[in-house]
Each structure stands twice: as structure tokens, then as C-alpha cells.
Design an enzyme around this catalytic site. Structure first.
Site, PDB file in Angstrom:
ATOM      1  N   GLY A 277       7.288  -2.801  52.217  1.00  0.00           N
ATOM      2  CA  GLY A 277       8.102  -3.873  51.657  1.00  0.00           C
ATOM      3  C   GLY A 277       9.006  -4.538  52.683  1.00  0.00           C
ATOM      4  N   SER A 278      10.223  -4.837  52.246  1.00  0.00           N
ATOM      5  CA  SER A 278      11.114  -5.675  53.055  1.00  0.00           C
ATOM      6  C   SER A 278      11.653  -5.001  54.307  1.00  0.00           C
ATOM      7  CB  SER A 278      12.278  -6.160  52.188  1.00  0.00           C
ATOM      8  OG  SER A 278      11.800  -7.011  51.166  1.00  0.00           O
ATOM      9  N   THR A 279      11.432  -3.705  54.473  1.00  0.00           N
ATOM     10  CA  THR A 279      11.816  -3.108  55.756  1.00  0.00           C
ATOM     11  C   THR A 279      11.052  -3.763  56.903  1.00  0.00           C
ATOM     12  OG1 THR A 279      10.193  -1.337  55.474  1.00  0.00           O
ATOM     13  CG2 THR A 279      12.433  -0.889  54.719  1.00  0.00           C
TER      14      THR A 279
END
Length: 568
Positions: A277-279
Site C-alpha cells: 500500500g501507501s508505504t
């Protein structure tokens, strides 16, 4: 007359000679029979010895300790019980007595094995002392005890996914135990050296048992609280790649190694692959800044979703207006990340991710390692989705290694579980980022922990930075709208990073206290905060602001904060 006088004497001498010859013949016959019987006895004994599985015994194993010398694994002496079926005087009595001592044995199966008249068969491997004494007290004939080594893990399931396990013959079958065999112990055995464990230097791991305990305890509590299917955690030293703790839940007890191979007990940090995801947005932002075409003052329009035919990319609770790069980072804008990646092009993104090690399989001492699931082609839409961690699945350890390189100034270091493993031998690449880009990423991570989606990870006395990630889980080839994988990556101190913390929850549920939300800011981040509260005092001294004023964090967003940890 003289002739007849000597005849009786001659006949007597002849008789004695015949008697001596007969006696000699019998002696020779008996001697030959005795020698042959002795030979047969020796052949039988030799045959019996070759049928005993003594050649399978690997001897001792080295003790395993943590970075502070705390014992994690060791050998203890123990006996195994065998019997010689063809020497049993009373088969029924033997079966009756053995099943009385070992109720778990099947009487019918045991009777069948003992009736075979083999030279040797195991009854029970690695029996406790009280059972051994019971066998002795039973007076059973034809039984014997073979001294062996049993591997003992005094902390039970603690650090199980790092340590691994051994089989019944004390051979490593998983984790560090398997690495020890493959790395050097098998060579010693191959050279005919059956050493005892105390003759071998202990293997010193990089993990800290105190940190490991805290991580496993907090992870277990979070999985239970949020009703998650599983969870994982990692603490990595970004300066040298040493892993201080690694946990995967549910775990197993290496004292009962059969559980290690249950499908739900895999090491999710090294052998599981997830869309992070957004990591991934930390990597995309670093690429954009490093290109020189974007900086922290750049503004990208996120007013409308992106359209690719029937596919649309939108922001989760987005602002739907032009955003600066810091705003895009803390509001976790998919649109801005996709636009920056598309501006630089598919090849630029693929090359950048490849340089940071997320497109190839990562090898560490642990043999359990999964290869990433990467796009088969890098179209424009693939470039857009990969920019925010969608459509590419990697191991959490790979993702952590990459973000660690962003934080430490651009040095990509292969992680290790061995204390004081030479950093130069594990350095994959140097200077992957300029000093300015690395400093900017650290600033953005700190900003996100101060006013963005990672505020619940903040710890008084420590400068925390971090990025959250929430990804839809792939179920039977389709993205689920109700199941997520949430993660959090935090660095500390954010201004001069020493440690990176990863937390991950698989399928967490929304709770009343989270207002039904199940995104990372509501579960993986609080887990990270609870962990940091416990472990940081063990590792770093806190620094509190002076009485004259609190720490000032520059915010170039025009807004005081993100919508209460909801963005990822």
C-alpha cells in the site's frame, strides 16, 4: 626269538599313535567349529550394528544466543529406546509392558513389528527420564537405550520464526537452525567430526530478546483486539542492517517442530508477500525528488480522479484540489503519486524500484524467502498503480530494507540475523540518493507522524517519523472490498535514523472505538506506538524539549492536520 620279543612293543606304539591322531582330528574339528561359530557371531553382531541407524546421528549443535548472550537454543542429553525383536523371549509380555509404559503406542502395530524378528527397531525416540526408569524397572529383555541430543528452546515460541526448528535426529529443518547446518555444521559432520554442543562456539544472533518479547506480546494483543487473521512485526537497525526483532503471528513452539509447517504459521516477514500500500509512496516520492523535476514546493493537481478506460484512480478521502508534495504525502494522495510516476515514465519507476531491491528475491540467513510478485508489463496504468503500492507484492522485509535505504542516506544493506556481520559484505549499493533527497524524505516521514496519518505512533521524548499503508487484499484473484492488509513503517530518531519499525495486520476489523474504520492509522499505527513506547527506552535515551517551548515541526500544507488518521 628276538623278532617276537619286539612285536608287542611295536603294536603298542602304533596304537598310541592312532589314538593321538584321532584326538588331534577331533581337536581340529572342534577348533574349526569354534572358530566358525565365533565368525558367525561376529558377522551377526556386525550386521546388527550396520542396521542400527547410528550413522544418522549428527552429534551436537552449537548453542544459539541473542545479542546480549541470553540463551535461545541448546542441546540436552536424552535417551531413545530400541529393542531387538529376534531376541525377545516372550512377545506378548513385551507388548503388554511397553504399551503400559507408553499408552500412545498401538499394541497391534507394535506386535506386528516385534514379530518380524528384525535385528533392531525403535520403540520410542527421546523419552523422558521417568519413562526410561520405568522400562528398566519392568525387567524387559532385549531392550536398550541409545544416548542422543535433544534440542531445547527454553523460551518456547519466542523468536520461533527466526530460530526455526530441528527434526528428531537433530538436523536443522527451518530458520537459523537450517542455516547453521548448510553454512558450516554439515561440513564438520562430513569430515567425520561428531562434536558435542559444548565444543562449538555459540551462534550470536542480532536479535534482542527483550525487544523480541515486547514485539510478540504487543503483536498478539493487537491481532486479538482487531480480530485480525494474522500479524507481523520487525525492528531493523538502518545503519548496519541488523534485525533486533522479528515476529509473525500465529507462531509455533520449536520444541514441537511439526507445527512449524502448518500453513498459517509461515514467517510473514520473509516468506509472505503483500501489497504494501501507501508505504510505497515513500519510494515514489523519493524518485520524484531525486529526478529534479519535483521538489517540496511542487504542486500537482489532484482535483479529479485519473481515468484509464473503465478504471479510475481516486484518493481515499482526498482533498480533490491541487496539493503540494508534502500535502500529497501526508494526505496519501494516489492521484499525485500516479501523476509524478507517469511524468517520469514506466522505465524510470521500474529502474528505481529495482535499485532499491524490491523487484528481486531477497536472500538472508533464513531459508524461508519468497520472491516478489511484480507486474509482467509496465504500462501507463501499471506505472500509476505501482506508484502507490497497488499491483506489486513484496515481502515486508524487502519493503523495510528499501525504506531503510531512503532514511540512512541511500545505502542499501542486506538485512542480517547475525550479530556483527560485516556491513561491507552486505552492502548492495551505495549513494542511491542524494543527501538532499534523503533529508527531504526524513522530513516528510516526521511530518506525517506529527500531523498526518501516523500521529498515533508518536512517543514523548523521541522524534518519530512514519508512513502508513492500507491495501485491499487479493482473495481468489480479486481485490476484496472488505478485507485489508494494513502496515506502518516508522523511523526513529527521524532527524538521524537508527531504527526502522514495521508493523503489519492481515484482515483487521473495524471496532466501535475506531468508528468502524479498519485502515492503518487506526490499527497498525497504534500497534507501532505501543511497541515504540515499550522498546525505545531500552535502546535510546529520550530527549525532551526545553521548558521554553515544544519541538517545532514546519508544516507547509496550509492545513493544521489530516482527518484524524483516516488517510493512508
Amino acid at each position: 626269538m628276538r623278532k617276537h620279543a619286539f612285536a608287542p612293543r611295536s603294536r603298542a606304539r602304533s596304537r598310541r599313535l592312532r589314538i593321538v591322531c584321532i584326538m588331534a582330528a577331533f581337536a581340529a574339528i572342534f577348533a574349526g567349529a569354534f572358530i566358525r561359530l565365533a565368525q558367525l557371531g561376529m558377522e551377526e553382531e556386525a550386521g546388527r550394528e550396520t542396521r542400527l541407524p547410528y550413522d544418522r546421528a549428527p552429534g551436537g549443535r552449537p548453542a544459539i544466543v541473542d545479542r546480549n548472550g541470553q540463551l535461545l537454543a541448546t542441546d540436552i542429553p536424552i535417551a531413545s529406546l530400541y529393542i531387538e525383536p529376534r531376541s525377545i523371549p516372550d512377545l506378548d509380555e513385551a507388548v503388554e509392558k511397553l504399551t503400559a509404559i507408553f499408552p500412545e503406542l498401538d499394541a497391534g502395530e507394535l506386535h506386528s513389528r516385534l514379530r518380524s524378528k528384525d535385528a533392531f527397531t525403535w520403540i520410542k525416540r527421546q523419552i523422558p527420564p521417568d519413562k526410561q526408569q520405568a522400562v528398566i524397572d519392568s525387567g524387559l529383555a532385549a531392550v536398550g537405550f541409545r544416548p542422543e541430543n535433544q534440542r531445547l528452546y527454553p523460551n518456547g515460541s519466542l523468536a520461533a520464526h527466526i530460530l526455526g526448528a530441528v527434526d528428531i535426529d537433530n538436523f536443522g529443518i527451518a530458520g537459523i537452525e537450517k542455516w547453521i547446518d548448510a553454512n558450516w555444521l554439515a561440513d564438520l559432520r562430513g569430515a567425520g567430526l561428531a562434536l558435542k554442543g559444548r565444543d562449538l562456539q555459540p551462534v550470536e544472533l542480532s536479535i534482542d530478546l527483550r525487544v523480541q518479547y515486547a514485539m510478540e506480546q504487543e503483536l498478539g494483543k493487537a491481532v486479538t483486539k482487531f480480530g485480525a487473521a494474522a500479524g507481523a512485526g520487525l525492528l531493523l537497525d538502518v545503519t548496519n542492517g541488523e534485525i533486533l526483532a522479528l515476529a509473525s503471528y500465529p507462531a509455533f513452539d520449536p520444541n514441537n517442530p511439526v507445527d512449524a509447517f502448518k500453513p498459517d504459521r509461515i514467517n510473514r516477514v520473509t516468506a509472505g508477500v503483500f501489497e504494501m500500500g501507501s508505504t510505497f509512496k515513500a519510494l515514489t516520492t523519493a524518485m520524484a525528488l531525486e529526478s529534479g523535476r519535483f521538489d517540496l514546493e511542487s504542486v500537482v493537481d489532484a482535483s479529479r480522479p485519473l481515468s484509464f478506460g473503465r478504471q479510475r484512480i481516486h484518493d481515499y478521502r482526498g482533498k480533490y484540489r491541487p496539493l503540494t508534495v508534502p500535502e500529497a504525502f501526508i494526505h496519501s494522495s494516489n492521484i499525485v503519486m500516479a501523476k509524478m510516476a507517469m511524468t517520469l515514465g514506466p522505465e524510470a519507476l521500474r529502474t528505481f524500484l529495482g535499485r532499491f531491491g524490491v523487484l528481486s528475491q531477497l536472500a538472508t540467513e533464513l531459508p524461508e524467502s519468497a520472491a516478489p510478485l511484480r507486474p509482467s508489463s509496465w504500462s501507463e496504468v501499471t506505472t500509476a498503480t505501482v506508484s502507490f503500492g497497488h499491483g506489486i507484492a513484496v515481502t515486508p522485509l524487502q519493503a523495510s530494507m528499501a525504506v531503510a535505504a531512503l532514511a540512512n542516506g541511500g545505502r542499501l544493506i542486506r538485512p542480517t540475523f547475525i550479530k556483527d556481520s560485516p556491513v561491507s559484505e552486505r552492502t548492495i549499493a551505495e549513494s542511491l540518493l542524494s543527501a538532499n533527497t534523503s533529508e527531504a524524505i526524513r522530513h516528510l516521514l516526521r511530518l506525517n507522524a506529527a500531523v498526518g496519518s501516523a500521529t498515533k505512533a508518536d512517543v514523548p521524548g523521541y522524534v518519530i517519523g512514519g508512513k502508513t499503508g492500507t491495501a485491499e487484499k487479493v482473495v481468489q484473484g480479486r481485490y476484496s472490498k472488505v478485507l485489508n492488509v494494513t502496515s506502518f513503517m516508522g523511523i526513529v530518531p527521524a532527524d538521524n535514523p537508527r531504527y526502522l519499525l514495521l508493523t503489519l495486520l492481515d484482515e483487521p476489523r473495524g471496532l466501535a472505538e475506531t468508528y468502524g474504520n479498519r485502515t492503518s492509522g487506526w490499527n497498525a499505527v497504534p500497534l507501532g506506538g505501543a511497541l515504540l513506547h515499550r522498546i525505545l527506552p531500552m535502546l535510546l535515551k529520550p530527549v525532551f524539549p526545553s521548558p521554553s517551548g515544544a519541538e517545532a515541526v514546519p508544516v507547509a500544507t496550509g492545513e493544521p492536520s489530516v482527518d484524524d488518521s483516516s488517510s493512508d
